[in-house]
Motif scaffolding. Structure first.
Motif, PDB file in Angstrom:
ATOM      1  N   ALA A  60      -4.378   5.077   3.978  1.00 48.71           N
ATOM      2  CA  ALA A  60      -4.931   6.423   4.147  1.00 48.71           C
ATOM      3  C   ALA A  60      -6.414   6.350   4.475  1.00 48.71           C
ATOM      4  CB  ALA A  60      -4.701   7.247   2.892  1.00 48.71           C
ATOM      5  N   LEU A  61      -7.125   5.433   3.841  1.00 38.38           N
ATOM      6  CA  LEU A  61      -8.557   5.296   4.098  1.00 38.38           C
ATOM      7  C   LEU A  61      -8.834   4.655   5.448  1.00 38.38           C
ATOM      8  CD1 LEU A  61      -9.812   4.179   0.588  1.00 38.38           C
ATOM      9  CD2 LEU A  61     -10.172   6.388   1.688  1.00 38.38           C
ATOM     10  N   ILE A  62      -8.027   3.674   5.824  1.00 40.33           N
ATOM     11  CA  ILE A  62      -8.251   2.948   7.073  1.00 40.33           C
ATOM     12  C   ILE A  62      -7.709   3.721   8.276  1.00 40.33           C
ATOM     13  CG2 ILE A  62      -7.644   0.863   8.358  1.00 40.33           C
ATOM     14  CD1 ILE A  62      -7.638  -0.592   5.632  1.00 40.33           C
ATOM     15  N   GLY A  63      -6.509   4.290   8.129  1.00 40.89           N
ATOM     16  CA  GLY A  63      -5.829   4.913   9.258  1.00 40.89           C
ATOM     17  C   GLY A  63      -6.352   6.270   9.664  1.00 40.89           C
ATOM     18  N   GLY A  64      -7.001   6.970   8.787  1.00 35.94           N
ATOM     19  CA  GLY A  64      -7.538   8.276   9.122  1.00 35.94           C
ATOM     20  C   GLY A  64      -6.573   9.428   8.897  1.00 35.94           C
ATOM     21  N   LYS A  65      -5.336   9.144   8.550  1.00 38.40           N
ATOM     22  CA  LYS A  65      -4.364  10.190   8.252  1.00 38.40           C
ATOM     23  C   LYS A  65      -4.162  10.243   6.744  1.00 38.40           C
ATOM     24  CE  LYS A  65      -2.027   9.752  12.644  1.00 38.40           C
ATOM     25  NZ  LYS A  65      -0.793   9.481  13.347  1.00 38.40           N
ATOM     26  N   GLY A  66      -5.226  10.467   6.043  1.00 33.08           N
ATOM     27  CA  GLY A  66      -5.234  10.360   4.595  1.00 33.08           C
ATOM     28  C   GLY A  66      -4.252  11.243   3.868  1.00 33.08           C
ATOM     29  N   ALA A  67      -4.304  12.537   4.097  1.00 29.11           N
ATOM     30  CA  ALA A  67      -3.485  13.472   3.334  1.00 29.11           C
ATOM     31  C   ALA A  67      -2.000  13.234   3.568  1.00 29.11           C
ATOM     32  CB  ALA A  67      -3.859  14.895   3.699  1.00 29.11           C
ATOM     33  N   ALA A  68      -1.621  12.999   4.802  1.00 27.98           N
ATOM     34  CA  ALA A  68      -0.203  12.791   5.111  1.00 27.98           C
ATOM     35  C   ALA A  68       0.324  11.518   4.452  1.00 27.98           C
ATOM     36  CB  ALA A  68       0.000  12.731   6.622  1.00 27.98           C
ATOM     37  N   LEU A  69      -0.446  10.439   4.527  1.00 28.51           N
ATOM     38  CA  LEU A  69       0.002   9.188   3.921  1.00 28.51           C
ATOM     39  C   LEU A  69       0.065   9.278   2.400  1.00 28.51           C
ATOM     40  CD1 LEU A  69      -1.691   6.453   6.095  1.00 28.51           C
ATOM     41  CD2 LEU A  69       0.735   6.795   5.731  1.00 28.51           C
ATOM     42  N   ILE A  70      -0.861   9.976   1.820  1.00 27.44           N
ATOM     43  CA  ILE A  70      -0.849  10.144   0.370  1.00 27.44           C
ATOM     44  C   ILE A  70       0.397  10.903  -0.063  1.00 27.44           C
ATOM     45  CG2 ILE A  70      -2.048  11.219  -1.582  1.00 27.44           C
ATOM     46  CD1 ILE A  70      -3.418   8.687  -0.560  1.00 27.44           C
ATOM     47  N   VAL A  71       0.726  11.969   0.646  1.00 20.90           N
ATOM     48  CA  VAL A  71       1.903  12.772   0.303  1.00 20.90           C
ATOM     49  C   VAL A  71       3.183  11.968   0.504  1.00 20.90           C
ATOM     50  CG1 VAL A  71       3.249  14.808   0.955  1.00 20.90           C
ATOM     51  CG2 VAL A  71       0.775  14.982   0.713  1.00 20.90           C
ATOM     52  N   VAL A  72       3.296  11.278   1.637  1.00 21.11           N
ATOM     53  CA  VAL A  72       4.490  10.469   1.903  1.00 21.11           C
ATOM     54  C   VAL A  72       4.611   9.354   0.869  1.00 21.11           C
ATOM     55  CG1 VAL A  72       5.539   8.855   3.545  1.00 21.11           C
ATOM     56  CG2 VAL A  72       4.596  11.019   4.352  1.00 21.11           C
ATOM     57  N   GLY A  73       3.508   8.693   0.559  1.00 14.67           N
ATOM     58  CA  GLY A  73       3.531   7.638  -0.451  1.00 14.67           C
ATOM     59  C   GLY A  73       3.963   8.162  -1.811  1.00 14.67           C
ATOM     60  N   TYR A  74       3.491   9.355  -2.154  1.00 12.95           N
ATOM     61  CA  TYR A  74       3.864   9.961  -3.428  1.00 12.95           C
ATOM     62  C   TYR A  74       5.359  10.254  -3.460  1.00 12.95           C
ATOM     63  CZ  TYR A  74       4.151  13.247  -7.266  1.00 12.95           C
ATOM     64  OH  TYR A  74       4.509  13.874  -8.420  1.00 12.95           O
ATOM     65  N   MET A  75       5.882  10.808  -2.374  1.00  9.22           N
ATOM     66  CA  MET A  75       7.304  11.147  -2.316  1.00  9.22           C
ATOM     67  C   MET A  75       8.172   9.882  -2.392  1.00  9.22           C
ATOM     68  SD  MET A  75       7.171  14.250  -2.469  1.00  9.22           S
ATOM     69  CE  MET A  75       8.440  15.307  -1.875  1.00  9.22           C
ATOM     70  N   VAL A  76       7.769   8.841  -1.712  1.00  6.48           N
ATOM     71  CA  VAL A  76       8.519   7.580  -1.764  1.00  6.48           C
ATOM     72  C   VAL A  76       8.499   7.023  -3.181  1.00  6.48           C
ATOM     73  CG1 VAL A  76       8.486   5.162  -0.992  1.00  6.48           C
ATOM     74  CG2 VAL A  76       8.222   7.015   0.669  1.00  6.48           C
ATOM     75  N   ARG A  77       7.337   7.023  -3.792  1.00  9.02           N
ATOM     76  CA  ARG A  77       7.225   6.503  -5.159  1.00  9.02           C
ATOM     77  C   ARG A  77       8.045   7.325  -6.137  1.00  9.02           C
ATOM     78  NH1 ARG A  77       2.081   7.562  -6.249  1.00  9.02           N
ATOM     79  NH2 ARG A  77       2.290   6.716  -8.325  1.00  9.02           N
ATOM     80  N   LEU A  78       8.032   8.644  -5.975  1.00 10.03           N
ATOM     81  CA  LEU A  78       8.813   9.521  -6.841  1.00 10.03           C
ATOM     82  C   LEU A  78      10.309   9.256  -6.670  1.00 10.03           C
ATOM     83  CD1 LEU A  78       8.370  11.803  -8.871  1.00 10.03           C
ATOM     84  CD2 LEU A  78       8.575  13.416  -6.985  1.00 10.03           C
ATOM     85  N   ALA A  79      10.740   9.057  -5.431  1.00  8.89           N
ATOM     86  CA  ALA A  79      12.148   8.753  -5.169  1.00  8.89           C
ATOM     87  C   ALA A  79      12.543   7.414  -5.785  1.00  8.89           C
ATOM     88  CB  ALA A  79      12.403   8.752  -3.665  1.00  8.89           C
ATOM     89  N   ILE A  80      11.644   6.440  -5.730  1.00  7.39           N
ATOM     90  CA  ILE A  80      11.934   5.134  -6.334  1.00  7.39           C
ATOM     91  C   ILE A  80      12.077   5.274  -7.847  1.00  7.39           C
ATOM     92  CG2 ILE A  80      10.995   2.834  -6.796  1.00  7.39           C
ATOM     93  CD1 ILE A  80       9.802   2.929  -3.950  1.00  7.39           C
TER      94      ILE A  80
END
Length: 135
Positions: A60-80
């Protein structure tokens, strides 16, 4: 800054917390393999999810798409977490409860490494400084 050494120590303390939980369960459950499996499984899932959180934050910090990656990462982690709990629960109630306890082991490791340990080290350094100053 989150150093690699601190990360390893955190994981070690998470595993030690799981071992302590296992020992504390022995008088109540005896050597229950389903509880042991659920606890180990929950601890491993917590560590993996922590690594996913780190990577999502870096991307998120490197790619510049911070908010989207944070949300997707959260959803993946929650599903796991949810999938792991449901899997452990299918093995038995003891395994499901132990899996939930395993999820907390990493948090206990983080609390020790970043909360308790620095406080202890600060107190020790203050005591040694007082001794050197003759107070």
């Amino acid at each position: 800054m989150y150093l690699m050494q601190d990360k390893k120590i955190t994981y070690i303390y998470a595993i030690l917390a799981a071992m302590l939980m296992q020992l504390l369960s022995m008088p109540f459950l005896g050597p229950d393999i389903r509880f042991s499996y659920g606890l180990a499984f929950g601890t491993v899932v917590a560590i993996i999810n922590h690594r996913i959180l780190e990577k999502a934050g870096e991307w998120a910090l490197i790619g510049g798409k911070g908010a989207a990656l944070i949300v997707v990462g959260y959803m993946v982690r929650l599903a796991i977490y949810g999938g792991a709990f449901l899997y452990a629960l299918q093995l038995g109630t003891e395994s499901g409860i132990a899996c939930l306890l395993g999820f907390t082991t990493l948090k206990l490791g983080l609390i020790y490494v970043y909360g308790i340990r620095p406080t202890i080290q600060k107190r020790r350094s203050l005591k040694s400084e007082r001794r050197r100053n003759g107070k």
